[in-house]
Design an enzyme around this catalytic site. Sequence first.
Site, short mmCIF file in Angstrom:
data_model
loop_
_atom_site.label_atom_id
_atom_site.label_comp_id
_atom_site.label_asym_id
_atom_site.label_seq_id
_atom_site.Cartn_x
_atom_site.Cartn_y
_atom_site.Cartn_z
N GLU A 28 0.84 -1.22 0.00
CA GLU A 28 0.00 0.00 0.00
C GLU A 28 0.86 1.25 0.00
O GLU A 28 2.05 1.21 0.35
CB GLU A 28 -0.90 0.03 1.24
CG GLU A 28 -2.37 -0.27 0.99
CD GLU A 28 -3.13 0.76 0.14
OE1 GLU A 28 -2.54 1.81 -0.21
OE2 GLU A 28 -4.29 0.52 -0.19
N HIS A 42 -8.19 2.30 -12.92
CA HIS A 42 -9.12 3.36 -13.35
C HIS A 42 -8.87 4.70 -12.63
O HIS A 42 -9.41 5.71 -13.01
CB HIS A 42 -10.58 2.92 -13.19
CG HIS A 42 -11.09 2.86 -11.79
ND1 HIS A 42 -12.42 2.74 -11.48
CD2 HIS A 42 -10.45 2.91 -10.58
CE1 HIS A 42 -12.59 2.72 -10.18
NE2 HIS A 42 -11.41 2.81 -9.61
C1 LIG Z 1 -9.91 2.67 -5.27
S1 LIG Z 1 -8.96 1.96 -4.01
C2 LIG Z 1 -9.27 0.21 -4.25
C3 LIG Z 1 -9.23 -0.60 -2.96
C4 LIG Z 1 -9.37 -2.12 -3.15
N1 LIG Z 1 -8.20 -2.68 -3.81
C5 LIG Z 1 -10.59 -2.53 -3.94
O1 LIG Z 1 -10.44 -3.30 -4.87
O2 LIG Z 1 -11.69 -2.11 -3.61
C6 LIG Z 1 -7.33 2.17 -4.60
C7 LIG Z 1 -6.28 1.74 -3.58
O3 LIG Z 1 -5.00 1.80 -4.21
C8 LIG Z 1 -4.08 2.46 -3.36
N2 LIG Z 1 -3.16 3.18 -4.25
C9 LIG Z 1 -3.45 4.27 -5.01
N3 LIG Z 1 -2.36 4.65 -5.70
C10 LIG Z 1 -1.38 3.78 -5.40
C11 LIG Z 1 -0.02 3.67 -5.80
N4 LIG Z 1 0.51 4.56 -6.65
N5 LIG Z 1 0.72 2.64 -5.29
C12 LIG Z 1 0.17 1.75 -4.41
N6 LIG Z 1 -1.12 1.82 -3.98
C13 LIG Z 1 -1.88 2.83 -4.47
C14 LIG Z 1 -4.92 3.38 -2.49
O4 LIG Z 1 -4.30 3.66 -1.25
C15 LIG Z 1 -6.23 2.59 -2.34
O5 LIG Z 1 -6.20 1.76 -1.21
#
Ligand SMILES: C[S@@+](CC[C@H](N)C(=O)[O-])C[C@H]1O[C@@H](n2cnc3c(N)ncnc32)[C@H](O)[C@@H]1O
Length: 344
Positions: free
Chosen positions: A199, A247
């Site tokens: 994360e 997305h």
């Molecule tokens: C829209 S949420 C989706 C959460 C979950 N995986 C789901 O399927 O419902 C996007 C997740 O990706 C993480 N995230 C966003 N950008 C990221 C990055 N550049 N590297 C790692 N994690 C990231 C965010 O912290 C968040 O928890």
Amino acid sequence: MTLTKQDAVNQMMGFFQAKTLTAALDLKLFDHLHNQDLSAQAVADKLNSPLRSVEQMLIALRAMGYLDKQGECYHLPQEHASFLVSSEPMWLGWLGRHIDTFLYPLWGELNTAVVSDSNQRQKVFGDNRSWFDILYQNPEDVTDFQEFLGKFAAPFIEGFIQGYDFSQHHSFLDIGSGIGTLPIAVAESHPDINLTICELPQACAFLRDRLAVQGYGDRINVIEGDVISGKLALQDHDLIHLGWMLHDYAPEIQLTILQNIYQAMPAGGRFMASETPLNDEKSGPEFTALLSLNMLVSTDGGIESSTEEYLERFRAVGFENVRIIELSGPRTLICGDKPQSTNL
Ligand SMILES: C[S@@+](CC[C@H](N)C(=O)[O-])C[C@H]1O[C@@H](n2cnc3c(N)ncnc32)[C@H](O)[C@@H]1O
């Protein structure tokens, strides 16, 4: 499909319903009616608010179908309490707060976003920080965002656990796992598989606390990483999943993300992304089409794509055997394998 003028009016006024619900959830109005019927005056007293305006709210919630009235008293049916009362596991208040704090103000600038093809964070929040930096600024905002995403993910996770054979893998890593709902479900169904979450650093403290409280602190390892800057330790994992994250980013950044994952993962490993794609003609589904506008107002170029576009991006970075794995539930699982022998 032909719509009437009345359909248009109803859709334009849809925010009446949205804001009535988010306000009632924010006021915890439903909590006071949990397991007890109360008069409007009693609800007003509980909310420490004037009778007249509280009654206006109660009448609206009754007209919308969330409350009944028996004699002088308002009644909250148990089926509605399960998602409207804050002590219930399926409470929607997290989503309500996220809408009120972030989405509603951003959507107020949708017209500007469309004519400029740019998010509206600067205009609404007054700074240039990334979407996730803004979302994760306050601990309660992190909670709101991750908790409601966990609820959204539940039906997908159920289908994933039932429809995919995790036992063929020894180590599963979920990137951007939110509150870890998926790895927790895998832990429950597959006691032998190693589990890791990768994360953003800003999200890790909340996640570790959440996992510890639920008794998974030792079972699920949490590592910090960023799929865009490429700081990824993925070598030990033969199955990697990225859920509902592509997305959030522009197509060219999606390619960078896929490239970074491909390079960091072991040869012979499998990678999957779960998304809610547009159909091939890009005529819907409606929720995905509207979610794409949500990405427009909030993120840096985030956009919903068709299944074929996702498959093409997988192929472009080198994955082989690129395919869709059919699952029951709301998401599509796009899958690719990294070849056994590769120079990357
Ligand atoms: C829209 S949420 C989706 C959460 C979950 N995986 C789901 O399927 O419902 C996007 C997740 O990706 C993480 N995230 C966003 N950008 C990221 C990055 N550049 N590297 C790692 N994690 C990231 C965010 O912290 C968040 O928890």
